[in-house]
Scaffold this motif. Structure first.
Motif, PDB file in Angstrom:
ATOM      1  N   PRO A  22     -41.291   2.405   6.330  1.00  0.00           N
ATOM      2  CA  PRO A  22     -41.044   1.707   5.062  1.00  0.00           C
ATOM      3  C   PRO A  22     -42.074   1.995   3.978  1.00  0.00           C
ATOM      4  CG  PRO A  22     -41.706   0.165   6.781  1.00  0.00           C
ATOM      5  CD  PRO A  22     -41.511   1.495   7.440  1.00  0.00           C
ATOM      6  N   GLU A  23     -43.247   2.474   4.372  1.00  0.00           N
ATOM      7  CA  GLU A  23     -44.272   2.767   3.367  1.00  0.00           C
ATOM      8  C   GLU A  23     -43.970   4.040   2.574  1.00  0.00           C
ATOM      9  OE1 GLU A  23     -45.244   4.986   7.027  1.00  0.00           O
ATOM     10  OE2 GLU A  23     -44.645   2.924   6.650  1.00  0.00           O
ATOM     11  N   LEU A  24     -42.998   4.828   3.014  1.00  0.00           N
ATOM     12  CA  LEU A  24     -42.718   6.100   2.346  1.00  0.00           C
ATOM     13  C   LEU A  24     -41.816   5.967   1.122  1.00  0.00           C
ATOM     14  CD1 LEU A  24     -42.270   8.570   5.343  1.00  0.00           C
ATOM     15  CD2 LEU A  24     -44.277   8.195   3.894  1.00  0.00           C
ATOM     16  N   LEU A  25     -41.020   4.909   1.047  1.00  0.00           N
ATOM     17  CA  LEU A  25     -40.185   4.716  -0.148  1.00  0.00           C
ATOM     18  C   LEU A  25     -39.829   3.254  -0.313  1.00  0.00           C
ATOM     19  CD1 LEU A  25     -36.972   4.329   0.884  1.00  0.00           C
ATOM     20  CD2 LEU A  25     -37.134   6.777   1.127  1.00  0.00           C
ATOM     21  N   ASP A  26     -39.540   2.883  -1.558  1.00  0.00           N
ATOM     22  CA  ASP A  26     -39.169   1.512  -1.893  1.00  0.00           C
ATOM     23  C   ASP A  26     -37.647   1.442  -1.982  1.00  0.00           C
ATOM     24  OD1 ASP A  26     -38.895  -1.064  -2.816  1.00  0.00           O
ATOM     25  OD2 ASP A  26     -39.771  -0.669  -4.786  1.00  0.00           O
ATOM     26  N   PHE A  27     -37.007   1.066  -0.884  1.00  0.00           N
ATOM     27  CA  PHE A  27     -35.551   1.072  -0.833  1.00  0.00           C
ATOM     28  C   PHE A  27     -34.945   0.142  -1.874  1.00  0.00           C
ATOM     29  CE2 PHE A  27     -31.358  -0.155   0.551  1.00  0.00           C
ATOM     30  CZ  PHE A  27     -30.788   1.066   0.855  1.00  0.00           C
ATOM     31  N   ASP A  28     -35.552  -1.020  -2.076  1.00  0.00           N
ATOM     32  CA  ASP A  28     -34.994  -2.015  -2.998  1.00  0.00           C
ATOM     33  C   ASP A  28     -34.952  -1.540  -4.447  1.00  0.00           C
ATOM     34  OD1 ASP A  28     -34.531  -3.817  -0.912  1.00  0.00           O
ATOM     35  OD2 ASP A  28     -36.572  -4.610  -1.051  1.00  0.00           O
ATOM     36  N   SER A  29     -35.724  -0.529  -4.782  1.00  0.00           N
ATOM     37  CA  SER A  29     -35.748  -0.036  -6.163  1.00  0.00           C
ATOM     38  C   SER A  29     -34.684   1.039  -6.426  1.00  0.00           C
ATOM     39  CB  SER A  29     -37.132   0.533  -6.507  1.00  0.00           C
ATOM     40  OG  SER A  29     -37.334   1.749  -5.799  1.00  0.00           O
ATOM     41  N   LEU A  30     -33.951   1.467  -5.391  1.00  0.00           N
ATOM     42  CA  LEU A  30     -32.971   2.544  -5.550  1.00  0.00           C
ATOM     43  C   LEU A  30     -31.694   2.051  -6.224  1.00  0.00           C
ATOM     44  CD1 LEU A  30     -33.374   4.232  -2.056  1.00  0.00           C
ATOM     45  CD2 LEU A  30     -34.459   4.876  -4.208  1.00  0.00           C
ATOM     46  N   ASP A  31     -31.085   2.936  -7.001  1.00  0.00           N
ATOM     47  CA  ASP A  31     -29.841   2.653  -7.701  1.00  0.00           C
ATOM     48  C   ASP A  31     -28.708   3.395  -7.007  1.00  0.00           C
ATOM     49  OD1 ASP A  31     -27.712   2.362  -9.475  1.00  0.00           O
ATOM     50  OD2 ASP A  31     -28.685   3.441 -11.119  1.00  0.00           O
ATOM     51  N   GLN A  32     -27.707   2.684  -6.533  1.00  0.00           N
ATOM     52  CA  GLN A  32     -26.623   3.315  -5.780  1.00  0.00           C
ATOM     53  C   GLN A  32     -25.857   4.337  -6.611  1.00  0.00           C
ATOM     54  OE1 GLN A  32     -24.122  -0.382  -5.140  1.00  0.00           O
ATOM     55  NE2 GLN A  32     -22.510   1.150  -5.307  1.00  0.00           N
ATOM     56  N   ASP A  33     -25.918   4.246  -7.923  1.00  0.00           N
ATOM     57  CA  ASP A  33     -25.215   5.196  -8.783  1.00  0.00           C
ATOM     58  C   ASP A  33     -26.017   6.468  -9.052  1.00  0.00           C
ATOM     59  OD1 ASP A  33     -22.987   3.503  -9.043  1.00  0.00           O
ATOM     60  OD2 ASP A  33     -23.997   2.368 -10.627  1.00  0.00           O
ATOM     61  N   ASP A  34     -27.288   6.489  -8.652  1.00  0.00           N
ATOM     62  CA  ASP A  34     -28.131   7.670  -8.871  1.00  0.00           C
ATOM     63  C   ASP A  34     -28.064   8.580  -7.647  1.00  0.00           C
ATOM     64  OD1 ASP A  34     -29.973   9.539  -9.700  1.00  0.00           O
ATOM     65  OD2 ASP A  34     -31.710   8.178  -9.598  1.00  0.00           O
ATOM     66  N   VAL A  35     -26.927   9.243  -7.489  1.00  0.00           N
ATOM     67  CA  VAL A  35     -26.686  10.095  -6.318  1.00  0.00           C
ATOM     68  C   VAL A  35     -27.724  11.205  -6.231  1.00  0.00           C
ATOM     69  CG1 VAL A  35     -25.023  11.672  -5.240  1.00  0.00           C
ATOM     70  CG2 VAL A  35     -24.226   9.547  -6.292  1.00  0.00           C
ATOM     71  N   PHE A  36     -27.963  11.882  -7.333  1.00  0.00           N
ATOM     72  CA  PHE A  36     -28.931  12.982  -7.331  1.00  0.00           C
ATOM     73  C   PHE A  36     -30.335  12.474  -7.002  1.00  0.00           C
ATOM     74  CE2 PHE A  36     -31.981  15.928  -9.139  1.00  0.00           C
ATOM     75  CZ  PHE A  36     -31.510  17.156  -8.675  1.00  0.00           C
ATOM     76  N   GLY A  37     -30.753  11.408  -7.652  1.00  0.00           N
ATOM     77  CA  GLY A  37     -32.100  10.867  -7.444  1.00  0.00           C
ATOM     78  C   GLY A  37     -32.326  10.371  -6.027  1.00  0.00           C
ATOM     79  N   ASN A  38     -31.353   9.653  -5.475  1.00  0.00           N
ATOM     80  CA  ASN A  38     -31.484   9.125  -4.110  1.00  0.00           C
ATOM     81  C   ASN A  38     -31.583  10.253  -3.094  1.00  0.00           C
ATOM     82  OD1 ASN A  38     -31.207   6.557  -5.198  1.00  0.00           O
ATOM     83  ND2 ASN A  38     -29.036   6.430  -4.727  1.00  0.00           N
ATOM     84  N   ASN A  39     -30.704  11.246  -3.243  1.00  0.00           N
ATOM     85  CA  ASN A  39     -30.722  12.370  -2.309  1.00  0.00           C
ATOM     86  C   ASN A  39     -31.992  13.204  -2.468  1.00  0.00           C
ATOM     87  OD1 ASN A  39     -28.210  12.492  -0.600  1.00  0.00           O
ATOM     88  ND2 ASN A  39     -27.301  12.186  -2.617  1.00  0.00           N
ATOM     89  N   SER A  40     -32.411  13.433  -3.707  1.00  0.00           N
ATOM     90  CA  SER A  40     -33.651  14.181  -3.943  1.00  0.00           C
ATOM     91  C   SER A  40     -34.834  13.492  -3.284  1.00  0.00           C
ATOM     92  CB  SER A  40     -33.926  14.323  -5.443  1.00  0.00           C
ATOM     93  OG  SER A  40     -32.990  15.147  -6.047  1.00  0.00           O
ATOM     94  N   LEU A  41     -34.899  12.181  -3.447  1.00  0.00           N
ATOM     95  CA  LEU A  41     -35.987  11.407  -2.857  1.00  0.00           C
ATOM     96  C   LEU A  41     -35.950  11.515  -1.333  1.00  0.00           C
ATOM     97  CD1 LEU A  41     -38.330   9.375  -3.094  1.00  0.00           C
ATOM     98  CD2 LEU A  41     -36.603   7.561  -3.012  1.00  0.00           C
ATOM     99  N   ALA A  42     -34.799  11.268  -0.746  1.00  0.00           N
ATOM    100  CA  ALA A  42     -34.688  11.307   0.716  1.00  0.00           C
ATOM    101  C   ALA A  42     -35.031  12.683   1.260  1.00  0.00           C
ATOM    102  CB  ALA A  42     -33.274  10.907   1.147  1.00  0.00           C
ATOM    103  N   PHE A  43     -34.492  13.729   0.643  1.00  0.00           N
ATOM    104  CA  PHE A  43     -34.711  15.078   1.156  1.00  0.00           C
ATOM    105  C   PHE A  43     -36.167  15.503   1.010  1.00  0.00           C
ATOM    106  CE2 PHE A  43     -30.038  16.137  -0.073  1.00  0.00           C
ATOM    107  CZ  PHE A  43     -29.582  15.254   0.891  1.00  0.00           C
ATOM    108  N   SER A  44     -36.797  15.144  -0.108  1.00  0.00           N
ATOM    109  CA  SER A  44     -38.193  15.539  -0.299  1.00  0.00           C
ATOM    110  C   SER A  44     -39.134  14.739   0.601  1.00  0.00           C
ATOM    111  CB  SER A  44     -38.607  15.426  -1.768  1.00  0.00           C
ATOM    112  OG  SER A  44     -38.581  14.087  -2.198  1.00  0.00           O
TER     113      SER A  44
END
Length: 169
Positions: A47-69
């Motif tokens: 959980p220290e690697l990302l703040d899940f609660d701050s993610l926007d479900q409509d930001d497909v590119f941003g969410n995937n970029s974050l997860a993959f990186s």
């Protein structure tokens, strides 16, 4: 009867992402498009690697970029998927997603993995877990994601070769 193969992987993904808002694993293609499910798996274990609660479900590119990186830089999981493909493709490649998720499973669940899952009650999603929960080996792995990775070296230059690079030769 024990589950195996893709069904077992799907059950593992459902279990790990249970309780995360806007994450519902119905299949191994479109359920992954938003990137939230990948982020939920990472957040569940580290959980220290990302703040899940701050993610926007409509930001497909941003969410995937974050997860993959994050997966590549901190967990040593090479990015087999492209965030832009997740945005543009109507029909995602099931085999690519399964292959990528299998690496997450292996990173968090194999005997020799330095990143063993943090044990938390099911459905409990909090950022209270700290890096002190991680083993010393896991901390080293996060600093140097290539440490302890089992990959074949290139026969010419000696550098690590990942699965997709092997297929391109």
């Amino acid at each position: 009867m024990a589950l195996c193969g893709t069904k077992a992987l799907q059950v593992w993904c459902r279990r790990v992402t249970e309780g995360y808002s806007n994450v519902n694993i119905l299949n191994m293609t479109t359920s992954w498009r938003s990137g939230l499910a990948f982020c939920a798996i990472i957040h569940h274990h580290c959980p220290e690697l990302l703040d899940f609660d701050s993610l926007d479900q409509d930001d497909v590119f941003g969410n995937n970029s974050l997860a993959f990186s994050v997966a590549e830089q901190h967990l040593g999981i090479p990015s087999l998927l492209d965030p832009q493909d997740m945005v543009e493709c109507e029909l995602l490649d099931r085999l690519s997603i399964l292959t990528y998720l299998a690496q997450y499973f292996q990173a968090f669940n194999t005997q020799n993995s330095p990143l063993k899952a943090n044990t938390r009650p099911s459905g409990s999603i909090s950022n209270s877990s700290t890096s002190s929960d991680l083993t010393d080996t896991a901390k080293l792995q996060m600093k140097n994601p290539m440490m302890g990775r089992l990959s074949d070296p290139c026969k010419q230059c000696g550098k690590s070769v990942f699965i997709l690079e092997r297929l391109n030769v």
